[in-house]
Design a protein around this motif. Structure first.
Motif, PDB file in Angstrom:
ATOM      1  N   HIS A   1       0.823  -1.213   0.000  1.00  6.65           N
ATOM      2  CA  HIS A   1       0.000   0.000   0.000  1.00  6.65           C
ATOM      3  C   HIS A   1       0.856   1.261   0.000  1.00  6.65           C
ATOM      4  CE1 HIS A   1      -3.743  -2.169   0.620  1.00  6.65           C
ATOM      5  NE2 HIS A   1      -3.140  -2.878   1.540  1.00  6.65           N
ATOM      6  N   GLY A   2       2.183   1.122  -0.087  1.00  2.00           N
ATOM      7  CA  GLY A   2       3.067   2.276  -0.107  1.00  2.00           C
ATOM      8  C   GLY A   2       3.354   2.886   1.248  1.00  2.00           C
ATOM      9  N   VAL A   3       2.979   2.214   2.300  1.00  3.20           N
ATOM     10  CA  VAL A   3       3.118   2.772   3.643  1.00  3.20           C
ATOM     11  C   VAL A   3       4.447   2.401   4.295  1.00  3.20           C
ATOM     12  CG1 VAL A   3       2.123   2.785   5.969  1.00  3.20           C
ATOM     13  CG2 VAL A   3       0.629   2.791   3.977  1.00  3.20           C
ATOM     14  N   CYS A   4       4.915   1.184   4.117  1.00  3.62           N
ATOM     15  CA  CYS A   4       6.047   0.681   4.917  1.00  3.62           C
ATOM     16  C   CYS A   4       7.408   1.069   4.373  1.00  3.62           C
ATOM     17  CB  CYS A   4       5.953  -0.827   5.079  1.00  3.62           C
ATOM     18  SG  CYS A   4       6.362  -1.776   3.594  1.00  3.62           S
ATOM     19  N   GLY A   5       7.544   1.304   3.076  1.00  2.00           N
ATOM     20  CA  GLY A   5       8.818   1.700   2.497  1.00  2.00           C
ATOM     21  C   GLY A   5       9.768   0.564   2.186  1.00  2.00           C
ATOM     22  N   ALA A   6       9.393  -0.683   2.452  1.00  2.00           N
ATOM     23  CA  ALA A   6      10.291  -1.816   2.198  1.00  2.00           C
ATOM     24  C   ALA A   6      10.635  -1.962   0.723  1.00  2.00           C
ATOM     25  CB  ALA A   6       9.670  -3.113   2.719  1.00  2.00           C
ATOM     26  N   CYS A   7       9.758  -1.500  -0.154  1.00  3.26           N
ATOM     27  CA  CYS A   7       9.956  -1.660  -1.595  1.00  3.26           C
ATOM     28  C   CYS A   7      10.608  -0.447  -2.253  1.00  3.26           C
ATOM     29  CB  CYS A   7       8.613  -1.950  -2.264  1.00  3.26           C
ATOM     30  SG  CYS A   7       7.461  -0.565  -2.166  1.00  3.26           S
ATOM     31  N   THR A   8      11.149   0.459  -1.467  1.00  4.74           N
ATOM     32  CA  THR A   8      11.719   1.689  -2.016  1.00  4.74           C
ATOM     33  C   THR A   8      12.885   1.402  -2.957  1.00  4.74           C
ATOM     34  OG1 THR A   8      11.065   2.911  -0.034  1.00  4.74           O
ATOM     35  CG2 THR A   8      12.754   3.919  -1.431  1.00  4.74           C
ATOM     36  N   VAL A   9      12.820   1.978  -4.138  1.00  8.72           N
ATOM     37  CA  VAL A   9      13.906   1.957  -5.123  1.00  8.72           C
ATOM     38  C   VAL A   9      14.064   3.393  -5.623  1.00  8.72           C
ATOM     39  CG1 VAL A   9      13.504  -0.441  -5.839  1.00  8.72           C
ATOM     40  CG2 VAL A   9      12.385   1.418  -7.078  1.00  8.72           C
ATOM     41  N   LEU A  10      15.149   3.649  -6.326  1.00  5.74           N
ATOM     42  CA  LEU A  10      15.349   4.970  -6.920  1.00  5.74           C
ATOM     43  C   LEU A  10      15.042   4.889  -8.406  1.00  5.74           C
ATOM     44  CD1 LEU A  10      18.689   6.060  -5.204  1.00  5.74           C
ATOM     45  CD2 LEU A  10      16.328   6.421  -4.435  1.00  5.74           C
ATOM     46  N   VAL A  11      14.179   5.760  -8.881  1.00  6.11           N
ATOM     47  CA  VAL A  11      13.857   5.863 -10.304  1.00  6.11           C
ATOM     48  C   VAL A  11      14.304   7.253 -10.739  1.00  6.11           C
ATOM     49  CG1 VAL A  11      12.035   5.863 -12.042  1.00  6.11           C
ATOM     50  CG2 VAL A  11      11.924   4.257 -10.122  1.00  6.11           C
ATOM     51  N   ASP A  12      15.285   7.270 -11.623  1.00  6.59           N
ATOM     52  CA  ASP A  12      15.910   8.524 -12.047  1.00  6.59           C
ATOM     53  C   ASP A  12      16.362   9.346 -10.847  1.00  6.59           C
ATOM     54  OD1 ASP A  12      15.659   7.900 -14.744  1.00  6.59           O
ATOM     55  OD2 ASP A  12      13.722   8.912 -14.945  1.00  6.59           O
ATOM     56  N   GLY A  13      16.882   8.639  -9.828  1.00  2.51           N
ATOM     57  CA  GLY A  13      17.453   9.287  -8.653  1.00  2.51           C
ATOM     58  C   GLY A  13      16.475   9.667  -7.565  1.00  2.51           C
ATOM     59  N   VAL A  14      15.194   9.408  -7.774  1.00  7.60           N
ATOM     60  CA  VAL A  14      14.161   9.785  -6.808  1.00  7.60           C
ATOM     61  C   VAL A  14      13.545   8.524  -6.212  1.00  7.60           C
ATOM     62  CG1 VAL A  14      11.953  10.996  -6.518  1.00  7.60           C
ATOM     63  CG2 VAL A  14      13.670  11.889  -8.098  1.00  7.60           C
ATOM     64  N   SER A  15      13.381   8.510  -4.900  1.00  3.26           N
ATOM     65  CA  SER A  15      12.808   7.330  -4.260  1.00  3.26           C
ATOM     66  C   SER A  15      11.331   7.188  -4.619  1.00  3.26           C
ATOM     67  CB  SER A  15      12.980   7.386  -2.739  1.00  3.26           C
ATOM     68  OG  SER A  15      12.292   8.494  -2.188  1.00  3.26           O
ATOM     69  N   VAL A  16      10.959   5.958  -4.923  1.00  5.54           N
ATOM     70  CA  VAL A  16       9.562   5.631  -5.209  1.00  5.54           C
ATOM     71  C   VAL A  16       9.221   4.331  -4.499  1.00  5.54           C
ATOM     72  CG1 VAL A  16       9.566   6.763  -7.484  1.00  5.54           C
ATOM     73  CG2 VAL A  16      10.010   4.324  -7.323  1.00  5.54           C
ATOM     74  N   ARG A  17       7.955   4.158  -4.238  1.00  7.75           N
ATOM     75  CA  ARG A  17       7.456   2.909  -3.701  1.00  7.75           C
ATOM     76  C   ARG A  17       7.171   2.007  -4.897  1.00  7.75           C
ATOM     77  NH1 ARG A  17       9.153   5.210   0.447  1.00  7.75           N
ATOM     78  NH2 ARG A  17       7.839   5.503   2.283  1.00  7.75           N
ATOM     79  N   ALA A  18       7.983   0.977  -5.051  1.00  7.74           N
ATOM     80  CA  ALA A  18       7.866   0.099  -6.209  1.00  7.74           C
ATOM     81  C   ALA A  18       6.568  -0.691  -6.205  1.00  7.74           C
ATOM     82  CB  ALA A  18       9.060  -0.846  -6.284  1.00  7.74           C
ATOM     83  N   CYS A  19       5.899  -0.794  -5.056  1.00  7.54           N
ATOM     84  CA  CYS A  19       4.618  -1.493  -5.020  1.00  7.54           C
ATOM     85  C   CYS A  19       3.489  -0.627  -5.575  1.00  7.54           C
ATOM     86  CB  CYS A  19       4.278  -1.950  -3.598  1.00  7.54           C
ATOM     87  SG  CYS A  19       3.810  -0.623  -2.456  1.00  7.54           S
TER      88      CYS A  19
END
Length: 181
Positions: free
Chosen positions: A57-75
């Motif tokens: 749901h984008g709440v926990c941050g476990a799936c965080t990756v960088l897309v073009d240098g910016v953190s995103v929730r990959a889920c």
């Protein structure tokens, strides 16, 4: 980094489209249905299992990756939205020789991890902060604010904060590598 293009087998995925992106410095492409999120694409289509899926749901941050240098929730991001981008995952954080990034080493040294489930997302968030700072010093409050989107049920965060401060406030070349460009 290598310039190799790595294709993932694509047979048998009905309604799939080709998705190409640069992941950890390597151009990658695979077929996936348009509804597949980036976390599942990285894990199941590209075999990069370091990105963890926690709440979905984008709440926990476990799936965080960088897309073009910016953190995103990959889920929360669809893989098709990442077409043509530069994606950096936890697998791309270590050096080309496999040596741990200073942030990874410091997390261990400062007891900033326990079960490890949140660790990839925490590290990618801190990598983004390091790039944003570009060598400037950081305060404890700024580190805590940056980590506010990463949930950890084990550590109580103090070890993570101590690790981040040790690396991010170190003179360039000691613990802190040159800022990413």
């Amino acid at each position: 980094m290598t310039d190799a293009i790595i294709d993932t087998p694509t047979a048998g995925i009905a309604g799939a489209i080709e998705i190409a992106m640069t992941v950890n410095g390597v151009e990658r492409r695979a077929m996936a249905e348009p509804r597949v999120n980036l976390a599942d694409f990285l894990r199941h289509r590209l075999g990069l299992t370091g990105t963890h899926v926690g709440c979905e749901h984008g709440v926990c941050g476990a799936c965080t990756v960088l897309v073009d240098g910016v953190s995103v929730r990959a889920c929360l991001m669809l893989a098709v939205q990442a077409r043509g981008t530069e994606v950096r995952t936890i697998e791309g954080l270590c050096g080309a020789d496999g040596a741990l990034d200073p942030l990874q080493a410091a997390l261990s040294e400062h007891f900033g991890l326990q079960c490890g489930y949140c660790t990839p997302g925490v590290l990618m968030t801190l990598a983004e902060l390091r790039a944003e700072l570009a060598g400037a010093p950081v305060t404890e409050a700024e580190v805590r604010h940056k980590l506010a989107g990463n949930l950890c049920r084990c550590t109580g965060y103090q070890g993570m904060v101590d690790a981040a401060l040790a690396v991010l406030n170190a003179p360039v070349g000691i613990l802190a590598p040159e800022p990413m460009r």
